[in-house]
Write a protein that holds these residues in place. Structure first.
Motif, mmCIF file in Angstrom:
data_model
loop_
_atom_site.group_PDB
_atom_site.id
_atom_site.type_symbol
_atom_site.label_atom_id
_atom_site.label_comp_id
_atom_site.label_asym_id
_atom_site.label_seq_id
_atom_site.Cartn_x
_atom_site.Cartn_y
_atom_site.Cartn_z
ATOM 1 N N ALA A 298 0.942 -1.178 0.022
ATOM 2 C CA ALA A 298 -0.034 -0.047 0.023
ATOM 3 C C ALA A 298 0.734 1.330 0.013
ATOM 4 O O ALA A 298 2.010 1.122 0.327
ATOM 5 N N ILE A 299 0.184 2.444 -0.259
ATOM 6 C CA ILE A 299 0.858 3.722 -0.123
ATOM 7 C C ILE A 299 0.141 4.493 1.119
ATOM 8 O O ILE A 299 -0.989 4.285 1.294
ATOM 9 N N HIS A 300 1.204 4.898 2.014
ATOM 10 C CA HIS A 300 0.563 5.295 3.235
ATOM 11 C C HIS A 300 0.795 6.861 3.238
ATOM 12 O O HIS A 300 2.101 7.384 3.021
ATOM 13 N N ALA A 301 -0.201 7.736 3.212
ATOM 14 C CA ALA A 301 0.122 9.257 3.431
ATOM 15 C C ALA A 301 -0.499 9.883 4.751
ATOM 16 O O ALA A 301 -1.557 9.373 5.062
ATOM 17 N N ALA A 302 0.550 10.623 5.353
ATOM 18 C CA ALA A 302 -0.054 11.292 6.448
ATOM 19 C C ALA A 302 0.029 12.782 6.402
ATOM 20 O O ALA A 302 1.129 13.593 6.864
ATOM 21 N N PRO A 303 -1.003 13.408 5.468
ATOM 22 C CA PRO A 303 -0.671 14.961 5.188
ATOM 23 C C PRO A 303 -0.856 15.760 6.281
ATOM 24 O O PRO A 303 -0.686 16.885 6.367
ATOM 25 N N LEU A 304 -1.680 15.464 7.339
ATOM 26 C CA LEU A 304 -1.949 16.303 8.530
ATOM 27 C C LEU A 304 -1.100 15.754 9.693
ATOM 28 O O LEU A 304 -1.688 15.474 10.928
ATOM 29 N N ARG A 305 0.177 15.569 9.737
ATOM 30 C CA ARG A 305 1.003 15.284 10.630
ATOM 31 C C ARG A 305 1.849 16.321 11.320
ATOM 32 O O ARG A 305 2.242 17.128 10.480
ATOM 33 N N PHE A 306 2.006 16.720 12.649
ATOM 34 C CA PHE A 306 2.517 17.605 13.346
ATOM 35 C C PHE A 306 3.238 17.271 14.539
ATOM 36 O O PHE A 306 2.974 16.113 15.101
ATOM 37 N N ALA A 307 4.293 17.977 14.593
ATOM 38 C CA ALA A 307 5.305 17.839 15.568
ATOM 39 C C ALA A 307 5.371 19.039 16.705
ATOM 40 O O ALA A 307 5.432 20.040 16.234
ATOM 41 N N PHE A 308 4.981 18.818 18.027
ATOM 42 C CA PHE A 308 4.943 19.756 19.009
ATOM 43 C C PHE A 308 6.075 19.371 19.937
ATOM 44 O O PHE A 308 5.747 18.749 20.941
#
Length: 178
Positions: free
Chosen positions: A131-141
């Protein structure tokens, strides 16, 4: 010798901040389909590990489905490699995933389908998927990460590649950098 130690003391903290180990937990919805987009879905949990270094995230994890179907353990084990970008706190990621799946999501037959429909569908499921896995709304704090609405799209590789489509929506994934 002293110069090498000073150089290492300067470079190592920068390398440590540019790479890290992340553990995360999250919830998702899993679906599989042949030709229909009226996908049956099953909620589940995911525990993942990733090693992030210089624009790459390498890792894997395990998914557990809440509803066991067909006597197989409702588990998936996967490995993935993703390209990432760092733009402030935004850290989108995309890349391939390869895994072994015990999930067999088969919808109940609708009127008009033959009575053996679930059994015939279940026989199309294999163990290996890509599969192709996409995480377009990933953030680091700081040390913590959060990702919402991750999308995974792929196909089963066994018994017949391309015979079934996989679709998974990651609802929320929360992680911590170690």
């Amino acid at each position: 010798m002293r110069h090498w130690m000073m150089l290492a003391a300067v470079l190592l903290p920068g390398m440590a901040s540019a790479s890290g180990h992340e553990l995360s937990l999250g919830g998702n919805l899993f679906s599989s389909s042949g030709l229909s987009l009226a996908l049956p879905h099953r909620p589940g949990l995911e525990a993942a590990y990733a090693y992030e270094t210089g624009g790459w995230r390498l890792g894997g994890g395990i998914r557990w489905n809440f509803s066991p179907v067909g006597g197989n353990p409702p588990l998936e084990v996967y490995a993935r490699a993703q390209l990432t970008a760092e733009m402030g706190v935004w850290r989108p990621a995309v890349g391939p995933e390869l895994g072994l799946s015990g999930l067999r999501v088969v919808a109940e037959p609708n009127p008009g389908f033959p009575p053996d429909y679930p059994e015939v569908r279940a026989n199309r499921f294999g163990l290996v998927y890509a599969a192709i896995h996409a995480a377009p709304l990933r953030f680091a704090f700081g040390r913590f990460t959060a990702s919402a609405l991750e999308l995974q799209w792929g196909t089963l590789l066994t018994p017949r590649p391309g015979s079934l489509m996989r679709l998974q929506l990651g609802l929320l994934q929360v992680g911590v950098m170690l």
